[in-house]
Design a protein around this motif. Structure first.
Motif, PDB file in Angstrom:
ATOM      1  N   PRO A  21      -1.811  13.625 -10.798  1.00 31.21           N
ATOM      2  CA  PRO A  21      -2.219  13.855  -9.324  1.00 31.21           C
ATOM      3  C   PRO A  21      -2.543  12.653  -8.634  1.00 31.21           C
ATOM      4  O   PRO A  21      -2.958  11.855  -9.415  1.00 31.21           O
ATOM      5  N   ALA A  22      -2.300  12.769  -7.274  1.00 31.86           N
ATOM      6  CA  ALA A  22      -2.641  11.681  -6.398  1.00 31.86           C
ATOM      7  C   ALA A  22      -4.179  11.667  -6.361  1.00 31.86           C
ATOM      8  O   ALA A  22      -4.786  12.581  -6.319  1.00 31.86           O
ATOM      9  N   LEU A  23      -4.479  10.281  -6.183  1.00 32.97           N
ATOM     10  CA  LEU A  23      -6.131  10.111  -6.430  1.00 32.97           C
ATOM     11  C   LEU A  23      -6.415   9.331  -5.077  1.00 32.97           C
ATOM     12  O   LEU A  23      -5.766   8.754  -4.534  1.00 32.97           O
ATOM     13  N   GLU A  46     -14.886  -4.762   2.242  1.00 27.91           N
ATOM     14  CA  GLU A  46     -13.220  -4.746   1.675  1.00 27.91           C
ATOM     15  C   GLU A  46     -13.399  -3.735   0.620  1.00 27.91           C
ATOM     16  O   GLU A  46     -14.401  -3.871  -0.035  1.00 27.91           O
ATOM     17  N   LEU A  47     -12.095  -3.144   0.058  1.00 22.77           N
ATOM     18  CA  LEU A  47     -11.986  -2.773  -1.191  1.00 22.77           C
ATOM     19  C   LEU A  47     -10.878  -3.161  -1.490  1.00 22.77           C
ATOM     20  O   LEU A  47      -9.662  -3.111  -1.063  1.00 22.77           O
ATOM     21  N   ASP A  48     -11.034  -3.919  -2.748  1.00 23.25           N
ATOM     22  CA  ASP A  48      -9.911  -4.563  -3.329  1.00 23.25           C
ATOM     23  C   ASP A  48      -9.384  -3.725  -4.361  1.00 23.25           C
ATOM     24  O   ASP A  48     -10.551  -3.678  -5.538  1.00 23.25           O
ATOM     25  N   VAL A  49      -8.270  -3.470  -4.558  1.00 20.58           N
ATOM     26  CA  VAL A  49      -7.801  -2.414  -5.875  1.00 20.58           C
ATOM     27  C   VAL A  49      -6.604  -3.149  -6.383  1.00 20.58           C
ATOM     28  O   VAL A  49      -5.663  -3.358  -5.499  1.00 20.58           O
ATOM     29  N   LEU A  50      -6.579  -3.398  -7.708  1.00 13.75           N
ATOM     30  CA  LEU A  50      -5.234  -3.692  -8.533  1.00 13.75           C
ATOM     31  C   LEU A  50      -4.772  -2.385  -9.072  1.00 13.75           C
ATOM     32  O   LEU A  50      -5.205  -1.789  -9.891  1.00 13.75           O
ATOM     33  N   LEU A  51      -3.367  -2.033  -8.946  1.00 12.69           N
ATOM     34  CA  LEU A  51      -2.847  -1.000  -9.469  1.00 12.69           C
ATOM     35  C   LEU A  51      -1.513  -1.524 -10.493  1.00 12.69           C
ATOM     36  O   LEU A  51      -0.661  -2.266  -9.721  1.00 12.69           O
ATOM     37  N   SER A  54       1.597   1.948 -10.475  1.00 13.00           N
ATOM     38  CA  SER A  54       1.269   3.089  -9.680  1.00 13.00           C
ATOM     39  C   SER A  54       2.642   3.773  -9.090  1.00 13.00           C
ATOM     40  O   SER A  54       2.834   4.771  -8.832  1.00 13.00           O
ATOM     41  N   VAL A  55       3.664   3.104  -9.312  1.00 13.70           N
ATOM     42  CA  VAL A  55       5.285   3.563  -9.205  1.00 13.70           C
ATOM     43  C   VAL A  55       5.577   3.918  -7.675  1.00 13.70           C
ATOM     44  O   VAL A  55       6.471   3.358  -7.098  1.00 13.70           O
ATOM     45  N   ASP A  56       4.903   5.209  -7.320  1.00 11.51           N
ATOM     46  CA  ASP A  56       5.446   5.853  -6.061  1.00 11.51           C
ATOM     47  C   ASP A  56       4.472   5.760  -4.870  1.00 11.51           C
ATOM     48  O   ASP A  56       4.537   6.391  -4.042  1.00 11.51           O
ATOM     49  N   GLY A  57       3.522   5.007  -5.013  1.00 12.76           N
ATOM     50  CA  GLY A  57       2.442   4.646  -4.046  1.00 12.76           C
ATOM     51  C   GLY A  57       1.693   6.041  -3.608  1.00 12.76           C
ATOM     52  O   GLY A  57       1.014   6.201  -2.385  1.00 12.76           O
ATOM     53  N   ARG A  58       1.620   7.282  -4.461  1.00 11.76           N
ATOM     54  CA  ARG A  58       0.982   8.315  -3.792  1.00 11.76           C
ATOM     55  C   ARG A  58      -0.383   7.999  -3.886  1.00 11.76           C
ATOM     56  O   ARG A  58      -1.146   8.709  -3.046  1.00 11.76           O
ATOM     57  N   HIS A  59      -1.159   7.170  -4.793  1.00 10.70           N
ATOM     58  CA  HIS A  59      -2.517   7.179  -4.875  1.00 10.70           C
ATOM     59  C   HIS A  59      -2.862   6.296  -3.392  1.00 10.70           C
ATOM     60  O   HIS A  59      -4.042   6.440  -2.777  1.00 10.70           O
ATOM     61  N   LEU A  64      -5.206   6.516   2.042  1.00 15.60           N
ATOM     62  CA  LEU A  64      -5.112   6.350   3.610  1.00 15.60           C
ATOM     63  C   LEU A  64      -5.084   7.695   4.384  1.00 15.60           C
ATOM     64  O   LEU A  64      -5.897   7.780   5.181  1.00 15.60           O
ATOM     65  N   SER A  65      -4.798   8.654   3.772  1.00 15.88           N
ATOM     66  CA  SER A  65      -4.890   9.880   4.343  1.00 15.88           C
ATOM     67  C   SER A  65      -6.146  10.524   4.517  1.00 15.88           C
ATOM     68  O   SER A  65      -6.573  11.292   5.336  1.00 15.88           O
ATOM     69  N   ARG A  66      -7.152  10.115   3.666  1.00 19.58           N
ATOM     70  CA  ARG A  66      -8.751  10.318   3.489  1.00 19.58           C
ATOM     71  C   ARG A  66      -9.633   9.336   3.850  1.00 19.58           C
ATOM     72  O   ARG A  66     -10.791   9.641   3.745  1.00 19.58           O
ATOM     73  N   ALA A  67      -9.090   8.442   4.491  1.00 22.31           N
ATOM     74  CA  ALA A  67      -9.782   7.295   5.114  1.00 22.31           C
ATOM     75  C   ALA A  67     -10.986   7.831   6.057  1.00 22.31           C
ATOM     76  O   ALA A  67     -11.931   7.081   6.087  1.00 22.31           O
TER      77      ALA A  67
END
Length: 541
Positions: A21-23, A46-51, A54-59, A64-67
């Protein structure tokens, strides 16, 4: 896992959708001190995240939707994939999610998203959108200035020039430069993969799909997946049937990728479908929901299917993400922007803007060398690793995570080809790799069978990490051999590339292939290999 009747390779060698599931990545990251992390340009932490994978951008979309639920922060997402087709799908999905509402309504946008993301066959209007968007992106990729102007949230500067050229070629194939259904005959390719996967069980495929669903996916927590929708996807590749079934007949070219195969002693470049044919795209958005009423049951049966839950979740996600697009459209006009945003309540976090996040795509085979660059060494507060990329969880990669940073590893719970004892062995091996990379289990983390959560101690550094732990789990043979090694009929599984075999480099980093998932459990880190397999981007599709 080689079954008596088939290949047991349902995971494939290319991932097109996530198996978890998306996180919300903000919820998974450590708290950031605004004084120490303040961005001098944007005046925000800033929040720097390395993925990885992740393939489909769901995370990213979920974050962004919960920002708005969190204090304002600027996001820097660094994405590393093992093929350029996945990078292209990222770009297409985000350009769709940020499409201006005047051009495409919310319902049309969500339906287009679902079909492009999870269906092997598209409706003609959706296929026309893909062609138009791919043609636009094909013209933007070789022109960095226009790309930055029209897509300010995207950065391809880290990619090599040859990777940008190959990325442009991917978009041109999507745009229909090779016209006609024979350029990518999805029906035939899907059926050939299914026959190879099931073997002598092909004639009993309906019973096989019911068994995999009820005895594996349902037992592992995905009870909302309905037998009818799962069986339809297994047979045709259409997971989300939002219209009459006859409307879906155009091949989804975004699911095409190229590989170098061994055929009669020669290396042959071929285009085909090498993705998942066992689990399906239902897990990413379809088994969890913020609205608990979607998950309720009646007489022991879920009242909503995974497809319905997925459509609801994606619609709500795109509704929230659309705020980023509206902010982009109204920037430069303070009155219009104030009217669009309204008057926020005191204490409410400021609405996000497109300038508040950037997606940086990294070179394909750069996981082992990122720590050599000072801009990446010790930079990231959060590292996410998909189950197909676990073999890249090495001390050198751990050196890129800041002290106190977190690590999230996707587990293989929803891989139907794995038995319970194999899943346990995979989880154990993940813990060993994380420890070798300088991480320890998070204290107080909520128990989860889908993700493993770790944190990096303040003292951790590359110089004092222990060597990779030798595997102590029984060998797994699922995905242990390349698809072509056991394929008796290359013609049925592939479509030759037009114009002959393009120039391809020698297979120098075979461990980048998702097939190395099983090898994480069976070999030392230095010996990871997947013979006869090239990075998909190198075929120049």
């Amino acid at each position: 896992m080689t079954t008596p009747a088939g290949s047991g390779r349902g995971f494939g060698s290319v991932s097109w959708w996530g198996l978890s599931p998306a996180l919300d990545l903000q919820a998974e990251s450590p708290p950031v001190d605004p004084d120490s992390q303040a961005d001098t340009v944007h005046r925000t932490p800033e929040l720097d995240v390395l993925l990885l994978g992740s393939v489909d951008g769901r995370h990213l979309l979920r974050t962004l939707s919960r920002a708005k639920l969190w204090p304002r922060r600027r996001f820097n997402f660094f994405v590393l994939e093992n093929n350029l087709e996945a990078v292209a799908r990222h770009m297409l999905i985000f350009s769709l999610a940020l499409e201006e509402p005047e051009k495409m309504g919310l319902q049309e946008r969500s339906e287009t998203f679902l079909e492009v993301w999870g269906n092997a066959l598209l409706r003609p209007p959706v296929a026309a959108f893909v062609r138009a968007q791919a043609d636009l992106l094909a013209h933007l990729v070789p022109e960095p200035d226009r790309l930055e102007e029209q897509l300010p949230w995207l950065s391809l500067r880290a990619l090599k020039f040859r990777e940008r050229d190959a990325l442009e070629a991917v978009f041109r194939f999507w745009a229909g430069c090779e016209k006609g259904p024979e350029a990518f005959p999805m029906n035939r390719l899907w059926d050939s993969r299914l026959r190879h996967y099931l073997g002598s069980r092909y004639d009993a495929r309906r019973g096989v799909s019911d068994w995999d669903l009820r005895m594996k996916l349902h037992d592992r927590g995905a009870q909302v997946i309905h037998p009818q929708e799962f069986r339809r996807w297994r047979d045709t590749g259409v997971a989300f049937e939002l219209r009459d079934s006859s409307a879906y007949h155009v091949p989804n070219r975004t699911l095409a990728s190229g590989r170098l195969l061994s055929y009669r002693g020669e290396r042959v470049a071929a285009r085909g479908y090498w993705g998942d044919i066992a689990t399906g795209p239902f897990v990413a958005f379809g088994i969890e929901a913020d609205d608990e009423s979607l998950l309720r049951t009646s007489n022991g049966q879920p009242v909503k299917t995974a497809g319905e839950i997925t459509q609801h979740n994606v619609t709500e996600l795109l509704r929230e993400v659309a705020a980023w697009g509206r902010a982009r459209a109204t920037r430069g006009d303070p009155e219009e922007q104030q009217h669009a945003e309204g008057s926020p309540e005191p204490g409410t976090p400021a609405a996000p803007t497109p300038e508040s996040f950037t997606i940086h795509f990294l070179p394909l085979n750069s996981a082992q060398t990122l720590h050599h660059k000072s801009c990446y060494n010790g930079r990231f507060q959060l590292l996410y690793v998909a189950c197909g990329m676990v073999h890249l969880l090495i001390p050198e990669l751990g050196a890129c995570v800041a002290p106190g940073g977190n690590l999230i590893v996707e587990l293989a719970r929803y891989l139907v080809d794995l038995r319970q004892e194999q899943l346990q062995g995979f989880n154990t091996r993940v813990g060993e790799l994380a420890q070798a990379a300088g991480f320890a289990p998070q204290t107080g983390a909520r128990p989860s069978e889908i993700f493993a959560r770790f944190c990096k101690s303040q003292e951790s550094a590359l110089g004092n990490t222990v060597p990779a732990v030798e595997p102590g789990t029984p060998p797994l043979d699922v995905l242990a051999q390349p698809l072509e090694a056991s394929s008796p009929a290359l013609e049925g599984l592939t479509q030759p590339l037009q114009g002959g075999t393009p120039h391809c480099e020698p297979c120098q980093l075979p461990s980048e292939a998702p097939g190395s998932l099983s090898e994480v459990l069976t070999q030392p880190q230095g010996a990871l290999a997947l013979p006869n397999c090239e990075s998909d981007s190198k075929t120049g599709v």
